[in-house]
Enzyme design. Structure first.
Site, PDB file in Angstrom:
ATOM      1  CG  ASP A 108      -1.590   7.879   0.441  1.00  0.00           C
ATOM      2  OD1 ASP A 108      -0.799   8.807   0.595  1.00  0.00           O
ATOM      3  OD2 ASP A 108      -2.205   7.657  -0.622  1.00  0.00           O
ATOM      4  CG  ASP A 137      -1.756   1.206   1.361  1.00  0.00           C
ATOM      5  OD1 ASP A 137      -2.358   1.619   0.356  1.00  0.00           O
ATOM      6  OD2 ASP A 137      -1.808   1.776   2.473  1.00  0.00           O
TER       7      ASP A 137
END
Length: 284
Positions: free
Chosen positions: A116, A114
Site C-alpha cells: 500500500d 511494500d
C-alpha cells in the site's frame, strides 16, 4: 577300507543350506543378500565421497531435532496464487531461530516491496478518477469493497526485476485483503513470496518489518517502503519511496528500476543504497 567323506567347500555348504529352505525362506534370504550387497556398495561410495554414515543413535537424535524445529513453524494455507511462508509468533522476551521465508533456491539478491502506497493505493470509496480493479473481502465479519489503483510502472517493474532478483512483497496489511490484491496484481507470478501483517514485529506499538528474521544475508537484501518505521531495524537496507495515491504522472517506479539496473556492480546492496542516496543528495 573306509572311504573318506568328500570335503565340502563353503560354497557347497551354503548351497546345501539354500536347498533345505522353504520357498518363502529362499525369497527372504535372496532379498537379504541383495540388500546387503546394495548396502555395502553405498557404504563404499559414501566413504569415497568423505561422508560418514550415521549410527542408529545419531539418526534418532537428528529426528528429535527436526521434530522440535518443526513445531516452531506455523505453516498456513495461502490462496491459489500464494506461496507458503512461515508465520512467527513473536515474544519480546524470547528469541527465535526460525525464519520467515524458506531457503532460497536460486542464488539471487532479494527485494522486499511494500504494497500500500508503494505499489498500489486502495480505498473503500469509489475514486472519482477511476480505478484498476476492485476486490471484495470480509474483515472482522464485515464485507468490504476495496477500489485499487496501480502505481504507474508496476507491471514493468515486476517483470524487469523477476529475471534477476527474488521478489517478496512484505506488507503490514491483513492477509484477507492483501492476498486478493496480489492475486490480481501478479497474474504472471513474478512475486516469489508474500509476507503479511502477522510476519511483522510489534515494537513500541508500531509494526516493524525486521529483515533479521527473513532468512537472507543482509548484504543481499533491499526493502522498498514509504514508511520509515517499517524498516527502522535495518535502515541501511532500505530505500524510502514517496507515497502513492492517485498521481497518474508518478515516475518513482521507473527511478527504482534504474537503481536496480545499476546495482549489479555492488556485492553489498547496502553499498549500492549509500551510493544511490549520495547521488540524490548531490543532485539537490
Amino acid at each position: 577300507m573306509k572311504k573318506k567323506a568328500p570335503t565340502k567347500s563353503i560354497k557347497d555348504i551354503n548351497r546345501r543350506r539354500w536347498r533345505r529352505k522353504t520357498p518363502i525362506k529362499n525369497v527372504v534370504a535372496a532379498s537379504y543378500v541383495v540388500l546387503s550387497s546394495i548396502d555395502c556398495r553405498i557404504s563404499k561410495l559414501l566413504t569415497k565421497m568423505g561422508i560418514t554414515r550415521l549410527s542408529s543413535n545419531q539418526k534418532r537424535n537428528i529426528y528429535k531435532i527436526l521434530k522440535k524445529i518443526t513445531r516452531h513453524f506455523n505453516f498456513h494455507q495461502e490462496s491459489s496464487l500464494d506461496t507458503v511462508c512461515n508465520t512467527l509468533l513473536f515474544d519480546d522476551n524470547e528469541s527465535t531461530t526460525t525464519t520467515l521465508l524458506p531457503p532460497s533456491i536460486l542464488n539471487r539478491k532479494t527485494i522486499f516491496l511494500d504494497l500500500d502506497e508503494t505499489l498500489i493505493h486502495s480505498t473503500t470509496s469509489r475514486p472519482p478518477d477511476g480505478f484498476d480493479f476492485v476486490i471484495r473481502t470480509v474483515i472482522d465479519e464485515t464485507p468490504m469493497d476495496f477500489y485499487v489503483v496501480k502505481r504507474p510502472g508496476i507491471d514493468e517493474l515486476l517483470e524487469s526485476l523477476a529475471s534477476r532478483f527474488e521478489i517478496v512483497v512484505f506488507t503490514a496489511a491483513l492477509k484477507e485483503y492483501a492476498s486478493l490484491v496480489l492475486d490480481r496484481l501478479d497474474k504472471n507470478r513474478f512475486i516469489s513470496h508474500r509476507l503479511y501483517r502477522d510476519s511483522c514485529r510489534k515494537i513500541d506499538g508500531k509494526l516493524v518489518k525486521d529483515l533479521a528474521l527473513v532468512g537472507r544475508d543482509l548484504k543481499s537484501v533491499v526493502i522498498v517502503d514509504d514508511n520509515p518505521v517499517s524498516f527502522s531495524n535495518q535502515p541501511e537496507n532500505a530505500i524510502l519511496i514517496k507515497p502513492f495515491v492517485d498521481d497518474i504522472f508518478d515516475r518513482e517506479l521507473w527511478k527504482l528500476r534504474r537503481f536496480f539496473d545499476g546495482s549489479d556492480c555492488f556485492d553489498d546492496m547496502r553499498d549500492a543504497i549509500k551510493f544511490h542516496v549520495a547521488e540524490i543528495e548531490r543532485r539537490r
